[in-house]
Design an enzyme around this catalytic site. Structure first.
Site, PDB file in Angstrom:
ATOM      1  CG  ASP A   1      -7.231   6.757   3.451  1.00  0.00           C
ATOM      2  OD1 ASP A   1      -7.307   5.665   2.868  1.00  0.00           O
ATOM      3  OD2 ASP A   1      -7.032   6.854   4.679  1.00  0.00           O
TER       4      ASP A   1
ATOM      5  N   PRO B   1     -24.769   8.429   1.998  1.00  0.00           N
ATOM      6  CG  PRO B   1     -26.862   7.392   2.121  1.00  0.00           C
ATOM      7  CD  PRO B   1     -25.422   7.113   1.805  1.00  0.00           C
TER       8      PRO B   1
ATOM      9  CG  HIS C   1      -8.029   2.471   4.420  1.00  0.00           C
ATOM     10  ND1 HIS C   1      -7.473   3.706   4.660  1.00  0.00           N
ATOM     11  CD2 HIS C   1      -7.562   1.653   5.402  1.00  0.00           C
ATOM     12  CE1 HIS C   1      -6.708   3.655   5.742  1.00  0.00           C
ATOM     13  NE2 HIS C   1      -6.748   2.407   6.199  1.00  0.00           N
TER      14      HIS C   1
ATOM     15  CB  VAL D   1       3.223  13.880  13.052  1.00  0.00           C
ATOM     16  CG1 VAL D   1       2.077  12.893  12.846  1.00  0.00           C
ATOM     17  CG2 VAL D   1       3.615  14.507  11.732  1.00  0.00           C
TER      18      VAL D   1
ATOM     19  CB  SER E   1      -6.175   2.750   9.285  1.00  0.00           C
ATOM     20  OG  SER E   1      -5.047   2.748   8.456  1.00  0.00           O
TER      21      SER E   1
END
Length: 579
Positions: free
Chosen positions: A258, A266, A296, A417, A517
């Site tokens: 990405d 954190p 993203h 996939v 996404s």
């Protein structure tokens, strides 16, 4: 009283419920409910009943009693409250069909067994008009070699000549990709379980099922997937099947290919076990320290595997899964790649993506998440890397795309996939799809699907569906999770996304966002849970189980249905008691 299609119908009681049939002892008799109608039952002896919103279809998965795991509550959508968080919102990224190829570059896929000497190969490429060899990618599990070439002359002519060379399987242009935007084991992450009607840590605690309503931030998406019940297989309490510590996926690595990952967040501290950057546009490693100047990738990593049960921020679907961070998008320009920006600075080159996939496999990835896409069919390098990864036993999940298209994006369209489309909640408020049907879940209108394989092209998972984004204030229309502290977009800088959250936590940079996404890492996280619970699963078996265990949400674009983590893990470990 029976709630059907938005209306209450009263009948004499008492009554009993069996499946979708409701039987009453009084003269009103028995009747069957219409197929596909979301229903909600409330039996009473008098008084007034407030009309609820439709009950989600997850009721069959999350409310099983006296089985493993046991139910925490009957699923029903909570509404009301007030805005409890100031989290910024970002519209989902759209795909950019028609602008998906890099100028002047071709990639030639060779059969490794038929590849001649490098000198002969290069001579043939020069004769075909390929001036420069920019990189070579090897895929040993499938016996392919892909060479990326720069052509200064006519591309179609060079492509025809290269195709005629000995050992050549395929010649294609270099592609560009864009981001596409048990007894339950409930960890202590506040956004998962501690939301209050007043927002954050004040007011009345909002309990199960969603620990959230339209006006308070939270993780309805995780509860909808029943992840806490899947995590329950790791616990002894309420577990009548078997205690499976691996169900928390601590030994599983998820590669996030990405825009990078904010390793200082954190909720990612200690989770990233390997990182690399491929931004050269020719598949070679880029030196430097991993950062994320877009946000993203950090958000995707959080959804898949944010540090869970750390008494901070958010939970990730993959609980203890480790992260391999592969950055394939270069530094964005000054505007930070807002939605609709298809500039070169906001694109990833497929040779870099292929190299990142290879690197992830070499570093032990079990699952690879690709929340990016472009035109299908796929390019030789990207598809070759994916085929090689699957042949090596790695599960690959990719976003379906955000173009409202009946054709999947690449690489979601590649064989093997697991394509992930976006589902959304219908809570009675206007949404991005204009959906106002009786089903409490639906496929977001922006989500791509495959019309040639309507019932099995892939699965859907929570992606959200805001209307008039980013001004939609209904938080059940968004996916909330972590975000980078180093965004190049001034509208999403630290001052906007890293404010102290409603629980008094500092450093919890966060965002509300929507898109396929976001759906994809939910699926990747669930796949990690399956592999943690049963290490013998193959990529093909993971894909089959996700399809077989998905919930029917009665949407023609849902593919196999909406992913259910509880049912998927149950089938992965052979627990036949789960419906």
């Amino acid at each position: 009283a029976q709630f059907v299609g938005g209306l209450w119908q009263t009948v004499a009681g008492p009554g009993t419920v069996s499946g979708t049939s409701v039987s009453f002892a009084a003269a009103s008799g028995s009747f069957d409910l219409p197929a596909g109608v979301a229903t909600y039952f409330a039996f009473y002896t008098g008084g007034v009943i407030a009309t609820p919103t439709p009950a989600p279809s997850t009721i069959s998965a999350c409310t099983t009693t006296n089985r493993n795991p046991q139910s925490v509550a009957r699923e029903a959508m909570a509404m009301g409250g007030r805005l409890g968080d100031d989290t910024p919102r970002r519209a989902q990224q759209s795909g950019y069909r028609g602008n998906d190829y890099a100028p002047g570059l071709l990639e030639v896929s060779y059969d490794r067994a038929r590849l001649g000497s490098i000198a002969d190969v290069r001579q043939g490429e020069i004769g075909a008009g390929a001036d420069t060899l920019t990189s070579q990618l090897s895929f040993p599990h499938i016996g392919r070699v892909v060479r990326v070439l720069r052509v200064s002359g006519d591309l179609p002519t060079a492509q025809r000549k290269l195709q005629a060379l000995p050992g050549v399987v395929n010649v294609s242009r270099v592609g560009l990709r864009h981001p596409t935007t048990t007894a339950a084991e409930l960890p202590n992450d506040p956004y998962l379980v501690n939301e209050h009607s007043g927002g954050g840590a004040t007011g009345t605690l909002i309990g199960p099922p969603f620990y959230q309503n339209a006006g308070t931030g939270g993780q309805w998406d995780m509860h909808l997937l029943c992840v806490s019940h899947a995590w329950g297989y790791s616990q002894s309490s309420g577990n009548s099947f078997s205690v499976l510590p691996g169900a928390l996926a601590g030994s599983v690595k998820i590669a996030i290919v990405d825009t990078g990952v904010d390793i200082t967040h954190p909720d990612l501290a200690g989770k990233v076990v390997h990182s690399a950057m491929f931004e050269s546009r020719n598949g070679t490693l880029t030196p430097g320290t991993m950062t994320d100047q877009n946000g993203h990738g950090t958000d995707v990593a959080g959804i898949a595997a944010a540090d869970t049960n750390n008494d901070f921020g958010f939970a990730g679907a993959g609980y203890n899964a480790q992260i391999i961070a592969e950055r394939v998008f270069g530094p964005p320009d000054a505007q930070g790649c807002p939605d609709g920006d298809s500039s070169d600075a906001c694109s990833a080159y497929t040779p870099d993506i292929a190299a990142a996939i290879n690197d992830a496999v070499s570093n032990g990835a079990n699952v690879i998440n690709l929340s990016l896409g472009g035109s299908c069919p796929d390019t030789a390098d990207e598809q070759g890397a994916i085929e090689d990864a699957i042949a090596a036993g790695v599960v690959v999940v990719a976003a379906a795309g955000n173009e409202s298209s009946s054709i999947l994006d690449a690489p979601a369209c590649d064989p093997g996939v697991i394509a992930a489309g976006a589902s959304a909640l219908n809570d009675g408020n206007p949404n991005g799809s204009g959906y106002a049907g009786t089903n409490s879940e639906y496929v977001a209108s922006y989500s791509d699907y495959d019309s040639t394989n309507p019932t099995a092209w892939g699965v859907v998972a929570p992606g959200g569906d805001p209307s008039q984004s980013p001004s939609d204030n209904d938080l059940l229309h968004w996916i909330m999770n972590i975000y980078t502290s180093t965004s190049a977009d001034p509208a999403f800088g630290p001052a906007q996304v890293c404010t102290v959250d409603p629980f008094g936590e500092s450093g919890n940079c966060r965002i509300e966002i929507a898109g396929t996404s976001m759906a994809s890492p939910h699926v990747a996280g669930v796949a990690a849970l399956m592999l943690g619970a049963n290490q013998g699963l193959t990529p093909a078996r993971v894909k089959t189980i996700l399809c077989q265990s998905a919930l029917n949400i009665n949407d023609p674009h849902q593919g196999c249905g909406r992913v259910d983590a509880y049912r998927a893990v149950a089938r992965a470990v052979g627990d036949g008691s789960v419906p």
